[in-house]
Design an enzyme around this catalytic site. Sequence first.
Site, mmCIF file in Angstrom:
data_model
loop_
_atom_site.group_PDB
_atom_site.id
_atom_site.type_symbol
_atom_site.label_atom_id
_atom_site.label_comp_id
_atom_site.label_asym_id
_atom_site.label_seq_id
_atom_site.Cartn_x
_atom_site.Cartn_y
_atom_site.Cartn_z
ATOM 1 N N HIS A 81 0.835 -1.190 0.000
ATOM 2 C CA HIS A 81 0.000 0.000 0.000
ATOM 3 C C HIS A 81 0.874 1.246 0.000
ATOM 4 O O HIS A 81 1.808 1.349 0.789
ATOM 5 C CB HIS A 81 -0.906 0.008 1.240
ATOM 6 C CG HIS A 81 -1.796 1.206 1.302
ATOM 7 N ND1 HIS A 81 -3.021 1.257 0.672
ATOM 8 C CD2 HIS A 81 -1.627 2.417 1.884
ATOM 9 C CE1 HIS A 81 -3.570 2.439 0.882
ATOM 10 N NE2 HIS A 81 -2.743 3.160 1.610
ATOM 11 N N ASP A 160 -14.407 3.381 8.411
ATOM 12 C CA ASP A 160 -13.408 4.269 7.806
ATOM 13 C C ASP A 160 -14.037 5.187 6.771
ATOM 14 O O ASP A 160 -13.659 6.354 6.660
ATOM 15 C CB ASP A 160 -12.270 3.464 7.165
ATOM 16 C CG ASP A 160 -11.254 4.387 6.501
ATOM 17 O OD1 ASP A 160 -10.645 5.195 7.225
ATOM 18 O OD2 ASP A 160 -11.095 4.334 5.268
ATOM 19 N N ARG A 167 -13.130 13.504 8.423
ATOM 20 C CA ARG A 167 -11.783 14.064 8.621
ATOM 21 C C ARG A 167 -11.443 15.067 7.539
ATOM 22 O O ARG A 167 -10.833 16.110 7.794
ATOM 23 C CB ARG A 167 -10.739 12.935 8.629
ATOM 24 C CG ARG A 167 -10.751 12.129 9.915
ATOM 25 C CD ARG A 167 -9.954 10.847 9.762
ATOM 26 N NE ARG A 167 -8.577 11.114 9.377
ATOM 27 C CZ ARG A 167 -7.808 10.273 8.687
ATOM 28 N NH1 ARG A 167 -8.278 9.102 8.318
ATOM 29 N NH2 ARG A 167 -6.579 10.590 8.396
ATOM 30 N N SER A 182 -6.776 4.100 9.638
ATOM 31 C CA SER A 182 -7.545 4.152 8.398
ATOM 32 C C SER A 182 -6.944 3.204 7.359
ATOM 33 O O SER A 182 -7.642 2.372 6.756
ATOM 34 C CB SER A 182 -7.555 5.596 7.870
ATOM 35 O OG SER A 182 -8.032 5.659 6.552
ATOM 36 N N LYS A 186 -8.372 -1.235 6.522
ATOM 37 C CA LYS A 186 -8.773 -1.759 5.209
ATOM 38 C C LYS A 186 -7.900 -2.955 4.802
ATOM 39 O O LYS A 186 -8.380 -3.913 4.196
ATOM 40 C CB LYS A 186 -8.697 -0.632 4.173
ATOM 41 C CG LYS A 186 -9.804 0.406 4.400
ATOM 42 C CD LYS A 186 -9.678 1.623 3.502
ATOM 43 C CE LYS A 186 -8.618 2.587 3.979
ATOM 44 N NZ LYS A 186 -8.700 3.944 3.444
HETATM 45 N N1 URA Z 1 -5.039 6.947 3.056
HETATM 46 C C1 URA Z 1 -6.022 6.375 3.774
HETATM 47 O O1 URA Z 1 -6.591 5.371 3.375
HETATM 48 N N2 URA Z 1 -6.371 6.920 4.942
HETATM 49 C C2 URA Z 1 -5.765 8.023 5.426
HETATM 50 O O2 URA Z 1 -6.115 8.455 6.502
HETATM 51 C C3 URA Z 1 -4.745 8.622 4.670
HETATM 52 C C4 URA Z 1 -4.401 8.055 3.476
#
Ligand code: URA
Length: 448
Positions: A81, A160, A167, A182, A186
Amino acid sequence: MDFVSVIERKKRGEELTNEEIRAFAGGAADGSVKDYQLAALLMAIRLNGMTDRETRDLTLAMAESGDMLDPDVGGVPVDKHSTGGVGDTTTLILAPLVAACGGKVLKMSGRGLGHTGGTIDKMESIPGMRVTMPEEEFVRTVREIGCCVVGQSAQLAPADKRLYALRDVTATVDSVPLIASSILSKKFASGARAIVLDVKTGSGALMPTEEDSIALAGAMVRIGALSGRKITAVISGMEEPLGSHVGNALEVKEAIDVLSRRCPEDLPLTRVALYLGAHMLTLSGVAKDLDCARAMLLEKLRDGSGLNKLREMIVRQGGDPRVCDDTALLGTAPVVREILCPADAYLCATDCTRLGYAAQRMGAGRASKEDVIDLRVGFVMKKRIGDFCRRGESLCAVHAADEASALRAEREILEALTFADEKCPPSRLIWDVVDENGVRRIGEDRQI
Ligand code: URA
Ligand code: CA
């Protein structure tokens, strides 16, 4: 639970219990806690932080707010990621290469966000490509061919989705525990057991300084250790676009060019893709160390297995595999405009966030969620930081929907570049590696 008391406790900087954190994530997912209360708690967390234990509990609670995949893929499910970059097409290079080496790449990717591109948008430039599929088919594809890249399903970490949207409009994005939970919620929900994080640093990154990037990487590595997942974070430079191509179809073309060996092996994009891929192979136990992993990946790049694997993945996802032989099938923009070097000088810096927004404003990204993107547009940089630019030489080719957009992009790109008379060093690619053993600074090793 009295949610006001939860906000009250975090306001005073106290450590929340797992039960309180579950009320927060659960209330975000099922709608039982109001936006204004969630927003107040987010700001209290942004200002007062969270311990590793709290961040771990929040990550797991957010992951468990929706479906949790526990996939049998015939090996260790591995994912990579990136925190978001410009011209960052490593996924489309390393997913097929790692799969060709025997890795099991189970990848749920995102769409573009702000100035950064997203793999799912890029893949849609391949005609027919399906970026969603039933979970059962997703897992079966990874088991059978070793890789599959799809978008995040709506059932994945719904807490999220709501918190991220809040946010974004409450100035609480830049919080290490909130970013870490966050991202990792995932990854945990999609079933990854080995995760390589590419934490970008520099003018195009979410975390512009090395210090902040290391803090974020360290938090995520510690959450992994506290949750039984293996995580290695690589801090890599985003001082300029990673690949020369920026834009959706253009970036897919560059990935195919790399896998077709039409580019030098020491291209920065290829070096970072191979470096991240090598960590994926070692972390998931396919290779015994980084040197072996790198040799395996290079062999699969050189013998064409990586390109064949991409072809196989495209077929399984309903796309037209002929793009691997003829990248023009990805679509081309109607207007191509060359930007010429303005003077005899060295390119010494770029404002990479501005370059990302220049592509977004051309139509390569979205300004609001409803925007439809133009997959064909973007630009190709002909020079990198440290290169000498002779006046009148090509600096960049803009691929635009029309003349007006090409002219605006030219102005914005030139404004984002800084030239100097003196020679300057190339931008640093791999900065540090953060894992359970701590932080390791990586020198300018040409091998990587
Ligand atoms: N990418 C995400 O998935 N969440 C964040 O908070 C920042 C970048
Ligand atoms: Ca991304």
